[in-house]
Design a protein around this motif. Structure first.
Motif, short mmCIF file in Angstrom:
data_model
loop_
_atom_site.label_atom_id
_atom_site.label_comp_id
_atom_site.label_asym_id
_atom_site.label_seq_id
_atom_site.Cartn_x
_atom_site.Cartn_y
_atom_site.Cartn_z
N GLU B 19 0.84 -1.21 0.00
CA GLU B 19 0.00 0.00 0.00
C GLU B 19 0.87 1.25 0.00
O GLU B 19 0.57 2.23 -0.69
N ALA B 20 1.92 1.21 0.83
CA ALA B 20 2.79 2.39 0.92
C ALA B 20 3.47 2.65 -0.42
O ALA B 20 3.59 3.80 -0.85
N ASP B 21 3.92 1.59 -1.09
CA ASP B 21 4.57 1.77 -2.38
C ASP B 21 3.62 2.39 -3.40
O ASP B 21 4.00 3.28 -4.16
N ARG B 22 2.38 1.94 -3.38
CA ARG B 22 1.43 2.45 -4.37
C ARG B 22 1.07 3.91 -4.06
O ARG B 22 0.99 4.75 -4.96
N LEU B 23 0.88 4.19 -2.76
CA LEU B 23 0.60 5.58 -2.38
C LEU B 23 1.77 6.47 -2.76
O LEU B 23 1.61 7.58 -3.26
N GLY B 24 2.99 5.97 -2.51
CA GLY B 24 4.18 6.73 -2.87
C GLY B 24 4.21 7.05 -4.35
O GLY B 24 4.50 8.19 -4.75
N LEU B 26 1.65 7.25 -6.37
CA LEU B 26 0.59 8.19 -6.69
C LEU B 26 0.97 9.62 -6.28
O LEU B 26 0.73 10.58 -7.02
N LEU C 183 7.24 13.35 -0.15
CA LEU C 183 6.64 12.06 -0.48
C LEU C 183 6.83 11.08 0.68
O LEU C 183 5.90 10.38 1.10
N VAL C 187 3.65 9.41 2.94
CA VAL C 187 3.40 7.96 3.00
C VAL C 187 3.65 7.44 4.40
O VAL C 187 2.88 6.61 4.91
#
Lengths: 106, 210, 549
Positions: B19-24, B26, C183, C187
């Protein structure tokens, strides 16, 4: 064939149709409405890409909020820049004395 | 079954890391969008300042090249989306093929663009070159804006293409049922498409049909 | 528990408790670290270095201004001095100052995480910043630029000599460091909060850093684009800012200030976050109006993007747009004022401990309010047309950036020094420094309000004789201010060798960072913290030591 494939293909078809529409509309005598139509169709295409290809359809609130925020901020930039350029006045005539900045807009 | 990527600090759970990777990604795309937002603001200002010249300069653009390229990029986005779906359903080979399809589309885009630039070179509308001649100062400015915008876009396209290729080659990425890497690369690719979706009317359609 | 998950219980006991400062002594362990605490220290050292360079430029300026004649520096030399001062202070000191030192150090600690979400990206941010800083040093050594930190066209694109391209490139590169930091924070705050740490239980420092991260990510790319266009204009003459080709120099200003106004909120928001922590800690009291303060941070970040045209009131922007920007600029003061009221209400009937951090916080409030009120004055079109480009503006922004941000930076430095280093500093010297800074600051910058109001233009080093008294007072103040800033350098460094060992919670404060040792272990906590209460749950049942040496 995965269940998602037909949907993706339909979206792609819709995108190509929108492209045809925007191209066609560019040749119609729409006057000042032309750019509005063009950008509206672009926005529709963008919406399809965002919703179906980028999976905003299935994402949670946080991701949608992040996407919405980016769009909102671009709107901030464009709207307030436009606010200046749209309301600048031209000089009323060549070298007319006393022409102020509060003259006619554009 | 090697189904997930390595867990790295400071995460305890793979789901959270994904989730964190995808949010990052975006959030990063948000910053990229603002970068191109600046170019659109410049185009907007210029169009408001010189509406007729803008339309006139745009009418000299190669409309069919631009239109074809738009279709090509839309198709490449389809490929990227298919790749993500395939990876999520466990169809590694389809995912790979779809990713290569996106890369191929990107190459087609670049080829069309190169041809377009070459035609423009021949017509003498590339500013700065010895054979450049323009009907007006604004036309020169418009061409500059066109090259700056499409150049910046092409740069991002090439980066995206490389990322697609990396995802296509990376076995673990294609085996990941969460499709984290492929998903994030696809998101980046869609941004490249989105920017073009708005560049197209700005540069090509303003003067179409005039 | 899956084998892939990190199992805290399995780490060796001594590794778990070893301070992050002792977890490796080699250069490699520092320059290839991914530990957010070590990266924070890398930043701390770097920004101190750039602060010194920017300070030298300021010294040159204030020395030259002692006399009305252009006797110390040539006209061109003076232009280069204030340009250098602005570029270094804005991008290489102020913007990273609080977020990249205290933000980096504290965000994971305050939310109960082991590190930021992307530790390697964090290190990359520092290297990008250093690379950009080195390029800027090359610019300085190569003679600098005379364009002002604002790089206005057509001076930069057509007429300026000097190392414009390199300077612009350096600033462009530094932007990536900022974007990546933002960023990372966003996150991290979304995805790494400890169990039980809901948004309503977040320390206000975190809310501020979240808000500033929004600005990092959304504003900085526009600066990047603007600088690219500037370079293209200077090198290739593309014409986007050139009227002879149909471009507009004001377009540069629009794009530049779209970033640079939010940039000043980048500089102040983290300071406001620090303030909430210092005040609640000193008063040993719950913040008054938690949600007001939290949402005020977000409001500042959002509205701050909508006011940039107030830098262009007399530049040729349309009157209608100027009116809109003026109104929004007045509006943006409201959330800041809300914060000040809430801090005051927090102090009221608090169990107040006088300490150096509190003195810095008090100084901040006074100076920030003065800066804010004069900002309101500048937001009004009718006033701005008279004081634009005068020392009134210079005084206003120094009240906020120096009186505000730098004061808060020093407050934070003192407050969290025990946590970061494990040592206590000399409290008496710290209080003297705080007061010296407050007096020195006012002596430096208050006369500048008067100078500006009387018509002294900014960026001039030649002025009418009548202004000399005020200029001399200002320069004298600058000397005192420099002494005030130098003092901590000495007693803080001294404390590293001879200071008393700090307990885990020397201030008796709430906050997860105070529940771990001073200094913290490498992975921040020996057990995963679980949060069950709000952030300012005073009075503490076991306040530990309120004895600060």
């Amino acid at each position: 064939m995965s269940p998602a494939l037909p949907r993706l293909l339909l979206v792609w078809l819709a995108l190509l149709l929108l492209l045809a529409a925007t191209l066609g509309a560019a040749f119609l005598p729409l006057g000042p409405a032309k750019p509005w139509i063009g950008y509206s169709i672009a926005a529709a295409k963008a919406g399809l890409v965002l919703w179906f290809f980028m999976d905003m359809r299935r994402e949670g609130g946080l991701m949608r909020l992040a996407t919405g925020a980016a769009l909102l901020w671009i709107a901030f930039l464009l709207c307030l820049v436009a606010a200046d350029y749209l309301t600048r006045s031209r000089p009323a005539g060549a070298g007319e004395p006393g022409a102020t900045n509060a003259g006619e807009p554009l | 079954m090697a189904e997930q990527r390595e867990l790295h600090e400071p995460f305890h759970q793979p789901e959270r890391q994904a989730e964190a990777d995808r949010l990052g990604m975006l959030v990063f795309l948000g910053s990229e969008a603002m970068l191109f937002g600046g170019i659109f603001a410049a185009a907007l200002a210029l169009r408001f300042l010189h509406p007729q010249e803008f339309v006139s300069a745009s009418s000299h653009m190669k409309l069919w090249h631009g239109t074809l390229n738009t279709a090509v990029l839309l198709t490449s986005s389809l490929m990227a989306a298919i790749a993500v779906e395939a990876a999520r359903s466990g169809r590694r080979r389809s995912a790979g093929r779809a990713l290569w399809g996106a890369v191929a589309s990107a190459l087609v885009f670049l080829a069309v663009k190169a041809h377009e630039y070459w035609l423009e070179y021949r017509e003498g509308v590339i500013p700065g070159l010895p054979n450049a001649h323009f009907t007006s100062g604004f036309e020169q400015l418009f061409m500059n804006l066109y090259f700056a915008a499409t150049g910046l876009h092409a740069l991002h396209l090439v980066v995206g293409m490389v990322l697609l290729g990396i995802a296509a080659i990376n076995r673990r990425a294609r085996e990941d049922r969460r499709a984290v890497l492929i998903g994030n690369v696809a998101l980046y690719w869609h941004l490249v498409d989105l920017v073009w979706i708005f560049l197209y009317p700005t540069i090509y359609l303003a003067g179409a049909g005039e | 528990m899956s084998a892939a998950a990190i199992d805290l219980e399995r780490e060796p006991e001594d590794v778990e408790r070893t301070s992050y400062l002792r977890a490796g002594y080699s250069l490699r362990s520092w320059f290839f670290t991914t530990d957010h605490k070590r990266i924070a220290i890398l930043y701390l050292v770097s920004i101190t270095f750039f602060f010194a360079i920017g300070g030298v430029a300021a010294a040159l300026i204030r020395l030259d201004l002692l006399t009305p004649a252009p006797d110390l520096l040539s006209n061109d030399g003076y232009n280069r001095a204030f340009s250098l001062h602005g570029i270094i202070m804005v991008w290489f000191f102020l913007i990273p100052s609080i977020p990249n030192t205290f933000g980096n150090f504290l965000v994971p600690l305050m939310i109960g995480a082991r590190d930021l979400a992307f530790p390697r990206l964090n290190l990359l941010s520092w290297y990008i910043y250093i690379f950009a800083g080195l390029l800027t040093l090359a610019v300085v050594l190569g003679g600098g630029v005379d364009t002002g930190w604002t790089f206005y066209t057509p001076l930069t694109t057509m007429y300026a000599n000097g190392m414009v391209v390199l300077a612009v490139a350096a600033v462009f590169i530094s932007g990536f460091s900022t974007i990546l930091t933002g960023l990372n924070f966003i996150v991290t705050i979304h995805k790494l909060r400890a169990p039980g740490l809901t948004w309503s239980r977040l320390p206000l420092f975190i809310w501020s850093h979240y808000a500033v991260s929004l600005i990092f990510v959304l504003a900085t790319p526009v600066l990047a684009l603007t600088l690219l266009l500037l370079l293209a204009e200077r090198v290739f003459g593309i014409g986007v800012f050139d009227p002879s080709l149909g471009g507009d120099p004001l377009l540069f200003q629009h794009l530049f200030w779209f970033y640079s106004h939010p940039a000043v909120y980048i500089m102040v928001l983290p300071a406001l976050g620090v303030m909430s922590e210092l005040i609640t800690s000193a008063a040993h009291k719950q913040i008054f109006g938690y949600w007001f303060v939290a949402y005020a941070s977000i409001a500042i970040a959002v509205i701050g993007f909508l006011v940039w045209g107030h830098h262009m009131f007399v530049a040729g922007q349309s009157l209608y747009a100027s009116t809109v920007f003026s109104f929004l600029s007045l509006a943006v003061a409201v959330p800041s004022a809300i914060k000040v009221f809430n801090w005051t209400a927090t102090l009221y009937k608090g169990d107040i401990d006088i300490s150096a951090p509190l003195l810095f916080a008090m100084g901040f409030i006074v100076l920030f309010v003065a800066g804010g009120l004069t900002g309101l004055m500048l937001a009004m079109l009718a006033i701005d047309v008279h004081v634009h480009d005068t020392y009134f503006v210079v005084a206003h922004f120094h009240y906020i950036m120096v009186g505000g941000t730098v004061t808060a930076f020093f407050g934070a430095l003192h407050y969290w020094w025990p946590k970061i280093t494990g040592r206590m500093y000399n409290e008496m010297l710290a209080r003297i420094a705080a007061i010296t800074i407050l007096v020195g600051f006012n002596l430096t910058f208050f006369p500048q309000f008067m100078l500006g109001y009387e018509g002294m233009p900014r960026r001039y080093h030649v002025y009418p004789q009548a202004f000399q008294v005020l200029q001399v007072l200002s320069s004298a103040g600058a000397g005192l201010l420099a002494v005030g800033y130098l003092m901590p350098l000495f007693y803080l460094l001294w404390s590293l060798f001879r200071g008393a060992r700090a307990p885990a919670n020397p201030w008796g404060a709430t906050g997860l960072e105070w529940t771990t040792s001073s200094p913290p272990p490498k992975h921040n906590f020996t057990e995963q913290p679980v949060v069950v209460r709000g952030p300012y749950h005073y009075p503490l049942k076991h306040p530990s030591s309120r004895d600060h040496g």
